[in-house]
Design an enzyme around this catalytic site. Structure first.
Site, mmCIF file in Angstrom:
data_model
loop_
_atom_site.group_PDB
_atom_site.id
_atom_site.type_symbol
_atom_site.label_atom_id
_atom_site.label_comp_id
_atom_site.label_asym_id
_atom_site.label_seq_id
_atom_site.Cartn_x
_atom_site.Cartn_y
_atom_site.Cartn_z
ATOM 1 N N GLU A 61 -33.785 -92.107 -9.768
ATOM 2 C CA GLU A 61 -33.092 -93.089 -8.934
ATOM 3 C C GLU A 61 -31.923 -92.478 -8.159
ATOM 4 O O GLU A 61 -31.643 -92.883 -7.026
ATOM 5 C CB GLU A 61 -32.608 -94.273 -9.778
ATOM 6 C CG GLU A 61 -33.673 -95.328 -10.053
ATOM 7 C CD GLU A 61 -34.735 -94.912 -11.051
ATOM 8 O OE1 GLU A 61 -34.552 -93.864 -11.713
ATOM 9 O OE2 GLU A 61 -35.746 -95.620 -11.188
ATOM 10 N N HIS A 130 -35.053 -105.692 -17.801
ATOM 11 C CA HIS A 130 -35.859 -105.828 -16.573
ATOM 12 C C HIS A 130 -35.764 -107.229 -15.983
ATOM 13 O O HIS A 130 -36.660 -107.642 -15.240
ATOM 14 C CB HIS A 130 -37.338 -105.541 -16.871
ATOM 15 C CG HIS A 130 -37.694 -104.098 -16.975
ATOM 16 N ND1 HIS A 130 -37.227 -103.291 -17.985
ATOM 17 C CD2 HIS A 130 -38.476 -103.301 -16.207
ATOM 18 C CE1 HIS A 130 -37.736 -102.070 -17.833
ATOM 19 N NE2 HIS A 130 -38.485 -102.049 -16.772
#
Ligand SMILES: Cc1ncc(C[n+]2csc(CCOP(=O)(O)OP(=O)(O)O)c2C)c(N)n1
Ligand SMILES: Cc1ncc(C[n+]2csc(CCOP(=O)(O)OP(=O)(O)O)c2C)c(N)n1
Ligand SMILES: [Mg+2]
Ligand SMILES: [Mg+2]
Lengths: 326, 331, 326, 331
Positions: A61, A130
């Site tokens: 990321e 999540h």
């Protein structure tokens, strides 16, 4: 009646329009190429635009958002995907310390026209890591524009503005809305950043909403209408720029206001809205400023538990009822 | 048959049966999902069983294990019951984590299985911490982190390896290289052929490749690495080559994988490999069948019991934030 | 009068007391050992407790906080230092997604008794990436306790509570206060987490402050007293648990409230306080709820510019004046 | 003297003079700090000059450079005037970044010097991005990231190297290994002897060591790496061994460094090394003295001008947040 389309397809449509319009637009992210993204929000783009415009990345990321930043500084308009917004935590340095500060700390020498898109929010049983709504994380950092559309047309219209913006934009796509349907965006559709939309007019209570809480508020409105409570729903669309003018205008009419937000109450974006209202709107208020927010707990896996801790139509109906009768 | 041979057979039969239980549980989870009884996301580890069972066989009960969202096999190998796992997936009050974690966060802390983590790479530094703690407390415990090939490209992987080497921590980093991240072949996004093992030297530690479908090979390789860690010689990277039988997660048909590749790996199913070896070293078909039957019985009972259990109580959404059991954030 | 000590020395004193008391307490961080920390807040600890208790690390914020987490899960009470709070962005995953959720998502199986200490805040000319007040980042995440002392005695007392807490605590030491002096903590001093302190009693306006804005508010109080405006200063000490009872009790007396916070207005912690006040305190309010916060810009380097964008005594005096005369 | 010899002398004299200007500017910054005219923090690069000047000599004007909080030398080597740098440090309106950046964020974007970044390691992925952009736009530009030895242990370093290799980006990663992070010897916290070069292979790229105090060696090594990048053969790690003459930052007396180590490195001051080489290849003492004098004149004038400049206007605190020049965040 115009064509209906899904929020999910609107994402790829919005991206496709910008990719067609401007050759400096490029996409990068994990599994966004041939796989079309884990939420299928980039479906078809690799096929149409090829490997030179749609780049698969490793699970890195920092490298993704960092590369987007470097490319944005040097003539490109990258759109980076961070698969789940929770993973902003893995590249937070870029979103908090680098991208929003580059222009300022160089005295205006550097421009960073990029978009970071991400799937945000809960309600799907994805558990603690999540499911978060983290638009409030982005709000803590001056220098980022923040969009969070609630309809397919807004997805396309705000995407157009985001990609064309010379300022960095964080673009929250709500996971719970991907399957929802709405009118397709007309050709050339552009929604400016920072203009809220009155999604439903009403006289009794102002409900300020964003992304998935907009349809939630509209559903509550239907239910409340049956009880004679007429709510006005303001879809903020963006957190930065924050369209407080529209919010305060609505308050002028209703004198009562509640914010409905999915992120946790503590440090939620609704607190910033409420604090402006409690200051500048003080004289207009006939009742306390209320907030219906996510509870201050991590997101649980089980549906029955998750429903306890995120806003629902039932909770909003109840909260508005109490506010209207204050 | 010598005693040694008999022991070897018994041991391998035990490992085989553990693998069969895991496989059966994964299949049950898949069936329950197809019947609409499992919601949210699940990442099945069918195909990876030999890594969990082989590694577990090389560990002591008081050692520490950290796993990923694809962690059912590790939870079960460390003593979580199939029933508690399936109950967790079905949002039952008897779930391993009280239905608050879900498939991605299976944990059995009292057996040293300190959690399954769903942010790629995040648990490698935690495993260091557990290993550091063991060292500080003067125990000889070892910590193991299991992770995917995709995790080797994230920053935390590198930071963890370096610190482990510098502090000579009793930790083993075990990569389950199944050739894919979600849908993208790992080789398409990785700068070296062996994503984990080829990075070991950059952090001053040995990197070993092992056949991750051969439970005996895994157990041997892990024993060496664990022994090295336990005796104070520092960390090792073990890269186990394996393959997942299902897609990445429940919604993935895995059409991106070439048919012949899938076929070749299915032929090397860790259960098949172990079964062959069992017969080679003298176990009978009846022994194997009995193990299969026992595993099936365990899984069937687990599935029934999990289905019959009461759903999670919504009130528990407000417990376990703080150590006092509650969730109060203000006066 | 008790002994005076600096806020800086109070940090090492607070750590030393806990290191002496409990053998499971260990420290880790960059340059904290023989070097004594870049702010000298760990001075003398390596000498007293040795390399087995005070661990130098590489520049690896994720490895640092991740190791603290793993050690905390397995019987230790680690205290990790992140040199500047801006660098929370480099290990945000641990602070946002791992540490605060571990207990919850395992159904209570795991306990993470750790402290992450950090130097927070501006006013020293360290520029955009070394000056932020990021206590509001921590506030966005349920599951973290948040302490931010304003006096040397509170540093020691809150450190004792933080280290002994079975919950994870983020501990903000304000860079601008390191050189400030105050009474030394008596032996065995413990300040519970979540109890605000009325730092100055007053009748006209409640000023809610934290860390460096506490002395700022007290200085403003002196100036305002000369004008006949009598402010009550509430030092929150902690953001989580948030002592709203003390705040609302003060409001009951004053009917007017302003929050003074160094983090940016957008997404600042003061918004959460103000939103609770605008809800639960609505009937007590005789005036709008006000906030004096950092401006919504990155932190500039030059002192003259930095003063423009962070709260100052002059700005608070002016804001209180307007509020008192509302 | 052949033409080639004359050219070599002229070139090295030019590099020497650039290094002398940087050294002079660093000394001026130190003096101004001691006189209370420089506030905030500064990280002087005195001792590192050969890395900046040698690397810069290997680059084209349209190439990209990213540096750290210890970046004065890179800014000046890429064309930032000493006056604008000193003015920035003194919070003057004529500062390179309008006094909004300060010592840690020197930037000269119109010369491809795209910034100095104060979060260790953060700019390596950005350099990838600039290199990727060059590739996408079909130019032959190269991007260079300069960073310290300490930065090699942070996650972003690893992520950047891997992506650069996978995408075969025209980027060069240059580590200025000065043996210390802030106060801690790098060897105490690093798992390999050469923190940067020894990690190159783990990401499928060459890693090269070079004497960072020899401007000619740096220029040669960088030319190779830059050529490799420019011709599409991908990234390189260059580790330049060097030493800082001052402490880590303005408040650090650097007492943690052994006296004999400091002495040995001061004897290999890049200016001394270059001066010796100049005389060896036929330059005269007068040539060198003239370069020194020119550098001194530049720095003296810069310091005077910077001191005389008006302070930054407080109103500029509210400019440059957005591309429209302003800071409006709401209606
Ligand atoms: C930091 C982070 N980025 C992305 C993801 C989304 N994600 C979940 S699993 C996965 C693939 C992981 O691949 P690998 O490490 O090989 O493990 P496998 O799933 O093959 O077992 C990705 C990208 C994530 N969970 N965390
Ligand atoms: C992510 C991060 N962690 C810590 C710091 C604090 N810090 C600033 S410079 C420095 C040492 C860096 O050492 P090195 O990379 O060798 O560069 P040098 O200063 O020696 O040039 C540290 C720890 C930082 N700026 N960023
Ligand atoms: Mg994989
Ligand atoms: Mg160094």
């Amino acid at each position: 009646m115009a064509d209906l389309t899904t929020y999910r397809d609107a994402v790829s449509e919005g991206l496709a329009r910008e990719l067609r319009r401007d050759p400096t637009v490029v996409l990068l992210g994990e599994d966004i190429g041939a796989a079309g993204g884990v939420f299928k929000t980039t479906a078809g783009l690799f096929e149409e635009f090829g490997a030179e415009r749609v780049w698969d990345t490793p699970i890195s990321e920092q490298a993704i958002v960092g590369a987007a930043m470097g490319a944005a500084m040097t003539g490109m308009r990258p759109v980076a995907e961070i698969m789940f917004s929770d993973f902003f935590a893995c590249c937070w340095d870029y979103l908090a310390n680098e991208i929003p500060k580059a222009r300022y700390m160089t005295g205006g020498q550097v421009t960073v026209p990029l978009v970071v898109r991400t799937a945000n929010g809960g309600g799907l049983g994805f558990g603690a890591q999540h499911s978060q709504s983290v638009e409030n994380w982005a709000l803590t950092v001056p220098g980022l524009k923040i969009a969070a559309p609630s309809t397919p047309a807004d997805v396309v219209g705000l995407m157009a503005s985001a990609v064309r913006s010379d300022d960095p934009v964080v673009f929250f796509e709500h996971k719970g809305l991907f399957a929802s349907k709405g009118e397709a965006a007309p050709p050339g559709h552009v929604v400016p950043l920072g203009e809220a939309r009155v999604a439903r007019e009403g006289a009794d209570v102002t409900v300020v909403a964003l992304a998935a809480t907009v349809p939630l508020a509209l559903a509550a409105a239907d239910e409340l209408a049956g009880e004679g409570i007429d709510i006005e729903v303001v879809d903020l669309r963006c957190l930065i720029p924050l369209d407080m003018a529209t919010v305060l205008r609505s308050l002028e009419k209703t004198s009562r206001l509640i914010v409905v937000e999915e992120n946790p109450y503590q440090g939620g974006w609704g607190a910033t809205v409420a604090s402006v209202v409690a200051d500048e709107g003080f004289e207009m208020l006939d009742a306390p400023v209320r907030r219906l927010a996510g509870e201050n707990v991590p997101l649980p896996f089980a549906d029955a538990l998750e429903r306890e801790v995120i806003p629902t139509v039932a909770k909003l109906v109840e909260a508005v009822r109490r506010l209207a009768s204050y | 048959m010598t005693t040694a041979e008999a022991v070897a057979i018994a041991m391998l039969l035990d490992w085989y049966e553990q693998m069969a239980v895991i496989r059966g549980t994964e299949k049950a989870a898949h069936d329950l999902f197809l019947r609409g009884l499992v919601k949210g996301t699940t990442h099945l580890a069918a195909g990876h069983e030999a890594v969990a069972v082989g590694a577990s066989a090389a560990l002591r009960p008081d050692d520490y294990v950290f796993a990923t969202y694809r962690g059912h096999h590790h939870a079960i190998a460390r003593g979580a019951s199939p029933e508690s796992c399936l109950a967790e997936l079905m949002q039952k009050s008897t779930g391993l984590c009280g239905a608050k974690g879900g498939s991605m966060h299976l944990t059995r802390a009292d057996h040293g299985m300190l959690g399954s983590y769903a942010i790629v790479g995040a648990h490698l530094p935690m495993a260091n911490g557990a290993a550091w703690s063991a060292k500080l407390r003067g125990t000889t415990q070892v910590a193991v982190a299991f992770f995917g090939d995709g995790a080797t490209n994230i920053g935390a992987f590198h930071e963890a390896l370096n610190l482990a080497a510098v502090w000579k921590l009793p930790v083993v980093f075990v990569c389950e290289n199944n050739k894919y991240m979600e849908y993208t072949p790992i080789e398409a996004v990785t700068s070296v052929p062996n994503p984990a093992a080829d990075r070991a030297a950059a952090n001053g530690m040995p990197g070993v490749l092992v056949d991750g479908n051969d439970v005996v090979a895994v157990q041997h390789t892990m024993s060496d690495a664990v022994e090295r860690a336990r005796s104070g010689d520092g960390p090792t990277v073990v890269e186990a080559l394996t393959y997942r039988h299902f897609g990445h997660s429940r919604t993935d048909p895995a059409t991106y994988r070439p048919a012949d590749e899938v076929e070749a790996w299915l032929a090397r199913d860790p259960l098949i490999v172990a079964r062959q070896l069992l017969l080679e070293i003298g176990a009978t078909q009846a022994d194997v069948d009995a193990a299969d039957a026992r595993a099936k019985a365990v899984v069937d009972a687990a599935s029934q019991a999990a289905q019959a259990a009461p759903p999670a109580d919504p009130a528990t959404a407000f417990t376990d934030v703080w150590a006092d059991g509650g969730a109060a954030w203000r006066t």
